[in-house]
Design an enzyme around this catalytic site. Structure first.
Site, short mmCIF file in Angstrom:
data_model
loop_
_atom_site.label_atom_id
_atom_site.label_comp_id
_atom_site.label_asym_id
_atom_site.label_seq_id
_atom_site.Cartn_x
_atom_site.Cartn_y
_atom_site.Cartn_z
CG HIS A 61 43.30 15.80 -7.77
ND1 HIS A 61 44.49 15.19 -7.50
CD2 HIS A 61 42.35 14.85 -7.54
CE1 HIS A 61 44.27 13.93 -7.12
NE2 HIS A 61 42.98 13.71 -7.13
CG ASP A 84 47.65 15.94 -7.14
OD1 ASP A 84 47.10 15.58 -8.20
OD2 ASP A 84 47.13 16.74 -6.36
CG HIS A 85 45.83 10.89 -10.40
ND1 HIS A 85 45.02 11.08 -9.31
CD2 HIS A 85 45.01 10.93 -11.47
CE1 HIS A 85 43.77 11.22 -9.72
NE2 HIS A 85 43.73 11.13 -11.02
CG ASP A 139 38.01 12.65 -3.40
OD1 ASP A 139 38.96 11.90 -3.14
OD2 ASP A 139 37.21 12.44 -4.34
CD GLU A 144 35.31 12.71 -10.26
OE1 GLU A 144 35.92 11.71 -10.62
OE2 GLU A 144 35.09 12.97 -9.06
NE ARG A 193 45.42 -6.49 5.35
CZ ARG A 193 44.28 -5.92 5.70
NH1 ARG A 193 44.09 -5.56 6.95
NH2 ARG A 193 43.33 -5.72 4.81
CE LYS A 199 44.03 13.63 -14.46
NZ LYS A 199 43.33 12.47 -14.95
CE LYS A 228 33.66 11.45 -6.14
NZ LYS A 228 34.69 11.21 -7.16
CE LYS A 273 43.06 11.84 -3.08
NZ LYS A 273 41.77 12.05 -3.75
P1 NDP Z 1 41.84 -0.48 -1.23
O1 NDP Z 1 40.74 -0.21 -0.28
O2 NDP Z 1 41.55 -1.30 -2.44
O3 NDP Z 1 43.03 -1.10 -0.39
C1 NDP Z 1 44.26 -1.51 -0.94
C2 NDP Z 1 44.78 -2.73 -0.21
O4 NDP Z 1 45.15 -2.34 1.12
C3 NDP Z 1 43.74 -3.82 -0.03
O5 NDP Z 1 43.69 -4.66 -1.14
C4 NDP Z 1 44.21 -4.52 1.21
O6 NDP Z 1 45.24 -5.42 0.84
C5 NDP Z 1 44.82 -3.40 2.01
N1 NDP Z 1 43.85 -2.87 2.99
C6 NDP Z 1 42.58 -2.49 2.78
N2 NDP Z 1 42.01 -2.06 3.92
C7 NDP Z 1 42.95 -2.13 4.87
C8 NDP Z 1 42.97 -1.82 6.24
N3 NDP Z 1 41.91 -1.30 6.86
N4 NDP Z 1 44.10 -2.03 6.92
C9 NDP Z 1 45.18 -2.53 6.31
N5 NDP Z 1 45.20 -2.86 5.00
C10 NDP Z 1 44.12 -2.66 4.28
O7 NDP Z 1 42.45 0.93 -1.65
P2 NDP Z 1 42.69 1.52 -3.09
O8 NDP Z 1 43.50 0.59 -3.89
O9 NDP Z 1 41.41 2.02 -3.64
O10 NDP Z 1 43.53 2.81 -2.73
C11 NDP Z 1 44.85 2.73 -2.26
C12 NDP Z 1 45.38 4.13 -2.00
O11 NDP Z 1 45.34 4.87 -3.18
C13 NDP Z 1 44.53 4.91 -0.98
O12 NDP Z 1 45.37 5.71 -0.21
C14 NDP Z 1 43.63 5.76 -1.86
O13 NDP Z 1 43.23 6.94 -1.21
C15 NDP Z 1 44.55 6.06 -3.03
N6 NDP Z 1 43.84 6.34 -4.28
C16 NDP Z 1 42.98 5.41 -4.80
C17 NDP Z 1 42.30 5.70 -5.97
C18 NDP Z 1 41.40 4.69 -6.59
O14 NDP Z 1 40.84 5.01 -7.63
N7 NDP Z 1 41.23 3.51 -6.01
C19 NDP Z 1 42.47 7.00 -6.68
C20 NDP Z 1 43.43 7.86 -6.07
C21 NDP Z 1 44.07 7.53 -4.91
P3 NDP Z 1 45.58 -6.74 1.67
O15 NDP Z 1 44.32 -7.17 2.37
O16 NDP Z 1 46.04 -7.72 0.64
O17 NDP Z 1 46.65 -6.35 2.62
C1 BG6 Z 2 40.80 10.69 -7.09
C2 BG6 Z 2 39.57 10.88 -6.25
O1 BG6 Z 2 41.92 11.27 -6.47
O2 BG6 Z 2 40.59 11.33 -8.34
C3 BG6 Z 2 38.35 10.33 -6.94
O3 BG6 Z 2 39.76 10.21 -5.00
C4 BG6 Z 2 38.20 10.93 -8.31
O4 BG6 Z 2 37.18 10.59 -6.17
C5 BG6 Z 2 39.49 10.81 -9.08
O5 BG6 Z 2 37.15 10.27 -8.98
C6 BG6 Z 2 39.43 11.58 -10.38
O6 BG6 Z 2 40.57 11.31 -11.15
P1 BG6 Z 2 40.52 11.46 -12.74
O7 BG6 Z 2 41.93 11.19 -13.16
O8 BG6 Z 2 39.52 10.45 -13.22
O9 BG6 Z 2 40.07 12.84 -13.02
#
Ligand code: NDP
Ligand code: BG6
Length: 509
Positions: free
Chosen positions: A263, A200-201, A258, A239, A62, A205, A360, A171
């Site tokens: 996982h 599912d990352h 989570d 963790e 956005r 691995k 955690k 996820k």
């Molecule tokens: P973020 O909260 O950083 O959001 C990603 C992007 O989505 C933002 O930069 C924003 O981009 C847009 N965004 C955020 N909030 C909203 C909203 N309410 N409505 C619409 N757009 C929004 O998420 P993550 O990058 O942490 O995670 C992304 C996905 O990956 C999620 O589904 C999460 O569960 C999954 N995930 C994340 C992990 C992590 O370590 N971060 C690990 C495993 C899975 P913009 O404003 O530019 O549109």
């Molecule tokens: C994510 C969870 O899917 O996996 C986090 O949302 C968690 O809470 C993470 O920390 C753990 O991943 P890894 O690869 O570091 O074991």
């Protein structure tokens, strides 16, 4: 002379060299996951020459930023998070094909702009470039993105040709059975199942993939891999980190949603499934689903323990309790630790408990699958001088990846005394330590259309079916039955009691 068989990973590598021209489009391009994992994954694939020559990266979000600003964001993400240092050579190859499209996730006109943008890339390349859409946004916008991919016809781009549109979905895949079914319905409304890659990352691995190799490329394990020889299996995903800045997300999630439902269950499925008929995606996923279906309903009064971390010390540093963390409700009923006893009702596993735990702020970051064998009959080495351990085969998924086996050996000397000894194999000493990150493998697999390491729709629903009644029971109970453990410990006493009820104890990884 017979030809030496190629190492399975080398076979994989050659398969990956055939990735077709692809434009990876990341929705949520300014997000945390994009910076920490996705862009570094693309960079490392480029460094390993595994990207196709006609590779393009398109950020979508956005924020109204320019191509140049997105490139800067990507470069700094690589500097901060990549396993390799940023080298200009490699980076320039990607940078010149990195662009950005600004738009809302629920804005059909913006998706039409994205479609034009991709059409221009095709034109420039002079051939069909398959789009690979990576949905890396919060789940609240998964459905609008999918619907707009449908209405803009992007979801059907090149469908029927060998390399067509594909979608990777992050996820969480739903938050219970009903929402997972709903999401699957939205998906199948716009895509065919073979176009969908549910992440599912953990499946990306190296050591998780090695589980299949260890189980099915060695003949010594399979004869012992059943209720006749195995006493119990313990799967630990612990963790050191707390919820950090993700309090808002975590409050709606908790350890069960989570980590356990996804996982940890993948680790259960790969450890316990029957040998698949081939290494094809469907053959493996069929066996995983069959295994998940054989798991008995979980009794919330008997088979589980949950808890929250309290204040404690980790690595000499005092850490706050969960209720003191940012964004957490004063009387939060969200668990940061869950332990589950699973019973698998099939010929191989009936009567062998599978204990799972994830938390955690525990003593150490470790993911481990420990297979504990039955004790030998105590006819010969019984009593005083014999310090006998149960034989335990342990897959160390992370960190310090490897495999170890605990045996009992004789202590050298004139008396017959025994002592447990450990045989170990470590990835880092045998293969070196710079192994690819999970996301590298997963992005590449999706590019070439291999869905083996992704979750099928029915697989996600089967796992939710098992855990939804438990989630509902916990929600109804509020904080009743919620245990507590000090940050930096190995978990709460109610989890110890769960194992003690069947005369077991948690292994210290
Ligand atoms: P973020 O909260 O950083 O959001 C990603 C992007 O989505 C933002 O930069 C924003 O981009 C847009 N965004 C955020 N909030 C909203 C909203 N309410 N409505 C619409 N757009 C929004 O998420 P993550 O990058 O942490 O995670 C992304 C996905 O990956 C999620 O589904 C999460 O569960 C999954 N995930 C994340 C992990 C992590 O370590 N971060 C690990 C495993 C899975 P913009 O404003 O530019 O549109
Ligand atoms: C994510 C969870 O899917 O996996 C986090 O949302 C968690 O809470 C993470 O920390 C753990 O991943 P890894 O690869 O570091 O074991």
């Amino acid at each position: 002379m017979a030809e030496t068989p190629r190492h399975p990973f080398l076979q994989d590598l050659s398969k990956h060299r055939g990735a077709p021209p692809t434009a990876v489009v990341i929705f949520g391009a300014s997000g945390d996951l994009t910076a920490r994992k996705l862009i570094p994954a693309v960079y490392n694939l480029a460094a390993d020459n595994l990207l196709p020559p006609d590779f393009h990266l398109v950020g979508y979000g956005r924020k109204p930023i320019t191509d140049e600003a997105f490139r800067e964001l990507a470069a700094s993400a690589i500097k901060e998070f990549s396993r390799r240092e940023l080298s200009d050579d490699v980076w320039f190859r990607i940078a010149e094909r990195t662009t950005y499209v600004a738009g809302g996730y629920d804005d059909p006109a913006a998706f039409d702009r994205l479609a034009d943008h991709l059409a221009k890339i095709d034109e420039k390349v002079g051939r069909e470039v398959q789009p690979l859409f990576y949905i890396s946004t919060p789940p609240s916008v998964f459905a609008p993105i999918l619907e707009n991919l449908g209405s803009s016809n992007l979801a059907k781009k090149y469908l029927g040709k060998p390399h067509h549109a594909k979608v990777i979905i992050e996820k969480p895949f739903g938050r219970d059975l009903e929402s997972a079914r709903e999401l699957n319905k939205t998906i199948t409304g716009v895509l065919e199942e073979h176009q969908v890659y549910r992440i599912d990352h953990y499946l990306g691995k190296e050591t998780v993939q090695d589980l299949l190799v260890q189980r099915f490329a060695n003949s010594i394990f399979e004869p012992l891999w059943n209720r006749n020889f195995i006493d119990n299996v313990q799967i630990t995903v612990s963790e050191e980190v707390g919820v950090g800045t993700r309090g808002g997300y975590y409050e709606q999630s908790g350890a069960l949603r989570d980590m356990i439902q996804n996982h940890t269950m993948q680790l259960v499925a790969l450890t316990a499934m029957e040998p698949p008929v081939s290494l094809d995606a469907e053959a493996i996923r069929d066996e995983k689903v069959k295994l998940l279906r054989a798991i008995q309903p979980i009794d919330p009064a008997v088979d589980v323990a949950r808890a929250q971390y309290a204040e404690g010390m980790i690595a000499g540093k005092s850490e706050p309790g969960y209720l003191e963390e940012e964004g957490i409700a004063e009387q939060s009923g969200t668990e940061t630790y869950a332990a589950i006893k699973l019973s698998i009702n099939n010929w191989r596993w009936q009567g062998v408990p599978f204990y799972l735990r994830s938390g955690k702020r525990m003593a150490r970051r470790v993911t481990e699958i420990a297979v504990q064998f039955k004790r030998p009959p105590g006819t010969l080495f019984a009593g005083g001088g014999f310090d006998l351990a149960t034989n335990t085969l342990s897959f160390q998924i992370q960190p310090d990846e490897g495999l170890s086996l605990i045996l009992n050996g004789k202590v050298p000397g004139l008396e017959t005394r025994t002592q447990p000894v450990k045989m170990s194999f470590r990835y880092s000493t045998t293969f070196g330590s710079n192994t690819p990150e999970a996301y590298e493998r997963l992005v590449l697999d999706a590019m070439i259309g291999d869905s083996t390491l992704f979750i099928r729709g029915d697989e996600a629903e089967t796992s939710w079916k098992l855990y939804t009644p438990l989630l509902e029971a916990w929600e109804a109970a509020g904080r009743d039955g919620m245990g507590e453990y000090a940050a930096g410990s190995w978990g709460p006493s109610n989890a110890d009691a769960l194992l003690a009820a069947t005369d077991h104890v948690w292994r210290k990884p």
